[in-house]
Design an enzyme around this catalytic site. Structure first.
Site, PDB file in Angstrom:
ATOM      1  N   ILE A 276       0.819  -1.215   0.000  1.00 47.45           N
ATOM      2  CA  ILE A 276       0.000   0.000   0.000  1.00 47.45           C
ATOM      3  C   ILE A 276       0.851   1.261   0.000  1.00 47.45           C
ATOM      4  O   ILE A 276       0.331   2.364  -0.089  1.00 47.45           O
ATOM      5  CB  ILE A 276      -0.968   0.039   1.208  1.00 47.45           C
ATOM      6  CG1 ILE A 276      -0.187   0.001   2.530  1.00 47.45           C
ATOM      7  CG2 ILE A 276      -1.988  -1.075   1.126  1.00 47.45           C
ATOM      8  CD1 ILE A 276      -1.049   0.236   3.758  1.00 47.45           C
ATOM      9  N   GLY A 279       8.524   3.741  -0.263  1.00 44.01           N
ATOM     10  CA  GLY A 279       9.343   4.903   0.028  1.00 44.01           C
ATOM     11  C   GLY A 279      10.802   4.635  -0.251  1.00 44.01           C
ATOM     12  O   GLY A 279      11.173   3.579  -0.773  1.00 44.01           O
ATOM     13  N   ALA A 280      11.659   5.597   0.106  1.00 49.59           N
ATOM     14  CA  ALA A 280      13.080   5.506  -0.206  1.00 49.59           C
ATOM     15  C   ALA A 280      13.758   4.358   0.521  1.00 49.59           C
ATOM     16  O   ALA A 280      14.696   3.765   0.014  1.00 49.59           O
ATOM     17  CB  ALA A 280      13.762   6.823   0.151  1.00 49.59           C
ATOM     18  N   VAL A 284       5.440  -0.517   2.699  1.00 48.91           N
ATOM     19  CA  VAL A 284       4.364  -0.772   3.651  1.00 48.91           C
ATOM     20  C   VAL A 284       3.341  -1.707   3.012  1.00 48.91           C
ATOM     21  O   VAL A 284       2.927  -1.500   1.869  1.00 48.91           O
ATOM     22  CB  VAL A 284       3.672   0.536   4.089  1.00 48.91           C
ATOM     23  CG1 VAL A 284       2.628   0.248   5.169  1.00 48.91           C
ATOM     24  CG2 VAL A 284       4.689   1.537   4.600  1.00 48.91           C
ATOM     25  N   LYS A 299       5.407  -2.441   8.200  1.00 49.25           N
ATOM     26  CA  LYS A 299       6.456  -1.607   7.608  1.00 49.25           C
ATOM     27  C   LYS A 299       7.719  -2.445   7.491  1.00 49.25           C
ATOM     28  O   LYS A 299       8.197  -2.988   8.481  1.00 49.25           O
ATOM     29  CB  LYS A 299       6.742  -0.395   8.487  1.00 49.25           C
ATOM     30  CG  LYS A 299       5.594   0.567   8.625  1.00 49.25           C
ATOM     31  CD  LYS A 299       6.022   1.774   9.441  1.00 49.25           C
ATOM     32  CE  LYS A 299       4.895   2.778   9.567  1.00 49.25           C
ATOM     33  NZ  LYS A 299       5.322   3.982  10.299  1.00 49.25           N
ATOM     34  N   LEU A 347      -6.244   0.486   9.963  1.00 53.93           N
ATOM     35  CA  LEU A 347      -7.612   0.994   9.899  1.00 53.93           C
ATOM     36  C   LEU A 347      -7.975   1.225   8.440  1.00 53.93           C
ATOM     37  O   LEU A 347      -7.306   1.987   7.736  1.00 53.93           O
ATOM     38  CB  LEU A 347      -7.756   2.294  10.700  1.00 53.93           C
ATOM     39  CG  LEU A 347      -7.918   2.104  12.219  1.00 53.93           C
ATOM     40  CD1 LEU A 347      -6.566   1.890  12.875  1.00 53.93           C
ATOM     41  CD2 LEU A 347      -8.614   3.303  12.840  1.00 53.93           C
ATOM     42  N   ASP A 389       2.443  16.887  15.446  1.00 50.23           N
ATOM     43  CA  ASP A 389       2.036  16.772  14.039  1.00 50.23           C
ATOM     44  C   ASP A 389       0.555  16.436  13.938  1.00 50.23           C
ATOM     45  O   ASP A 389       0.148  15.596  13.144  1.00 50.23           O
ATOM     46  CB  ASP A 389       2.879  15.711  13.338  1.00 50.23           C
ATOM     47  CG  ASP A 389       2.896  15.890  11.821  1.00 50.23           C
ATOM     48  OD1 ASP A 389       2.297  16.874  11.345  1.00 50.23           O
ATOM     49  OD2 ASP A 389       3.499  15.061  11.130  1.00 50.23           O
TER      50      ASP A 389
END
Length: 545
Positions: A276, A279-280, A284, A299, A347, A389
């Site tokens: 899904i 990344g670098a 995931v 992950k 979720l 955040d």
């Protein structure tokens, strides 16, 4: 026929949708190319020393020099090196003096008016440094903890303000030349919202809380003098460096991880892997727990590509002990070859961003989301964790309407937005003014961000989203509580709740514990009322792609 008619009549109406999506592409904001390079350090003294030794060995002379040379103490390389630049503000001309060319270019295209610059030059410098910090653009997000005895921290880049009586202001602005990742970094700038959040499991959430300096640095605002004949105020910045801790070796880190993670093959425990996010430094997946049937997010991170491996150890240890119904919780972890696999809750409802941009929420639904987030924040703050955040992108929803803050951000390298970080550090629309201006701050920065997120739920986007990023920072620092587009449409208790969250005076701003008792939360609808909105947002998102 009557039955069919009854069925149609009893069917609940579709959730209200926004006429147009308010989601803005991150690539639409071009603030110019930032140069994050730094000047080269002086030549290595070790090289000169080697040459001197060579020449002494081949030239005739007193051989006792060798003995004396051995007795000489080793002189280490320069450390804590700082390059100082000077920036001042001339109240007569309304111009900054000694400003780096890069800053001047940014200011020229920022849409911050001359009158705004003259009104609050210190805020202009604050946001320029905040926006242009090379450390910020390269910083990684990791979980952080505060000292129980001190809720606030004094930034290592706090301001000293002094008056200059003779010449135009030329105060130093410390610009650290040492790019070591272990140094204390200023509060990171949050990257702009991407065009669409594919999976917030690819995001990191908890950011590092900078270390409290060894001494207090006075912080006070400056303002241009009323009498233009008097010299302008000096704008002074001091940087204090923390002592570096010895780094753990890769082998020590692996050994520690082996003692923490679970033993066994996760490929036997989980099945139905579906990617899904990419990344670098990792990928995931969603997967199914064979024993329980629970859907999880996994992950998979290449440890060799993680810049701060030792911090991952701390995160796993703490996350194992900090479970909460309103947080996307850590479930398990494994070492698989050179990869660390971290298993988290999953979720399926997606992020709150999709709901706020595609549908219209009523006050009861907004109150329900705020209550769940405050419960998570009360838990984090009581455990000395500042989230820093809080925004709709980092709130995940279950199809049953459950609301959870995303996990503790194992690796910012996983996010697919890293390509933008080198040229555009983004605007922290949700960030509290005290963070933008680098003042002392504590857990209540999360409360401000929650207030901004409540505005998101009302209007579909945070304040200043369409402003130039630098001007947005300036407005956050100077405007105080942002204005609503249609405040008259809100109930009195909702407006009061927003005012408590978005109070500029940190002492007067409500805490998570206090706000959980606010009257606004008493009108919260059941979480199941969010389910139609989630379904409608998913459908709208599918049609948009």
């Amino acid at each position: 026929m009557s039955n069919n008619g009854l069925d149609i009549q009893d069917k609940p109406p579709a959730p209200p949708m926004r006429n147009t999506s308010t989601m803005i592409g991150a690539g639409s904001k071009d603030a110019g190319t930032l140069n994050h390079g730094s000047k080269p350090l002086p030549p290595n003294p070790e090289e000169k020393k080697k040459k001197d030794r060579f020449y002494r060995s081949i030239l005739p002379g007193d051989k006792t020099n060798k003995k004396k040379e051995k007795e000489r103490p080793e002189i280490s390389l320069p450390s804590d090196f700082e390059h100082t630049i000077h920036v001042g503000f001339d109240a007569v001309t309304g111009e900054f003096t000694g400003m780096p060319e890069q800053w001047a270019r940014l200011l020229q295209t920022s849409n911050i008016t001359k009158s705004e610059q003259k009104k609050n030059p210190q805020a202009v410098l604050d946001v320029l440094e905040f926006y242009n910090s090379k450390k910020t653009s390269n910083s990684q997000k990791y979980m952080s903890f505060t000292d129980k005895s001190a809720e606030d921290y004094n930034s290592s880049n706090a301001l000293n303000v002094k008056a200059v009586s003779e010449t135009p202001a030329v105060p130093p602005v410390s610009e650290d030349e040492d790019d070591d990742d272990d140094d204390a970094t200023p509060p990171p700038v949050i990257a702009p919202r991407p065009e669409h959040t594919k999976s917030v499991y690819t995001r990191s959430v908890i950011e590092p809380l900078p270390v409290t300096p060894t001494r207090d640095v006075a912080t006070s605002p400056i303002s241009p003098t009323e009498n233009n004949t008097t010299p302008p105020d000096a704008l002074t910045r001091n940087t204090e460096k923390q002592k570096k801790k010895p780094k753990m070796s890769d082998e020590e880190i692996l050994e520690k991880l082996r003692s923490i993670v679970s033993v066994g093959d996760p490929k036997k425990k989980y099945t139905r892997f579906e990617k899904i996010g990419q990344g670098a430094s990792g990928t995931v997946y969603t997967a199914m727990d064979v024993a329980t049937g629970q859907e999880v997010a996994i992950k998979q991170m290449n440890l060799q590509q993680q810049p701060k491996k030792e911090l991952i150890i701390n995160e796993i240890l703490v996350m194992r002990e900090n479970k909460n119904p309103n947080i996307v919780n850590y479930l398990d972890s494994y070492l698989v070859g050179d990869e660390l696999w971290v298993v988290m809750e999953y979720l399926a409802g997606g992020s709150l961003t999709d709901v706020v941009t595609e549908t219209c929420m009523d006050e009861g639904q907004i109150a329900a989301v705020c209550r769940e987030c405050l419960q998570a924040l009360e838990f984090l703050h009581s455990n000395q964790v500042i989230h820093r955040d809080i925004k709709s992108d980092n709130i995940l929803l279950g199809m049953d309407g459950s609301v959870k803050l995303t996990d503790f951000g194992f690796c910012a390298q996983i996010t697919p937005e890293q390509s933008k970080r080198s040229t555009m550090v983004g605007t922290p629309y949700w960030m509290a003014p005290e963070v933008v201006t680098r003042k002392a701050y504590g857990p209540k920065v999360d409360i401000w961000s929650l207030g901004i997120m409540a505005i998101e739920m009302i209007e579909g986007e945070p304040p200043y989203l369409n402003e130039n990023p630098l001007r947005a920072l300036y407005l956050i620092a100077t405007n105080g509580t942002p204005e609503l587009q249609n405040p008259e449409k809100l109930s009195a208790i909702f407006r009061d709740f927003l005012n408590r969250c978005l109070e500029m005076d940190v002492e007067k701003r409500g805490s998570a514990k206090e706000l959980l008792q606010h009257q606004f939360l008493k009108i919260a609808k059941p979480l199941s009322s969010l389910t139609p909105l989630i379904a409608a947002a998913k459908e709208a998102t599918k049609n948009n792609h």
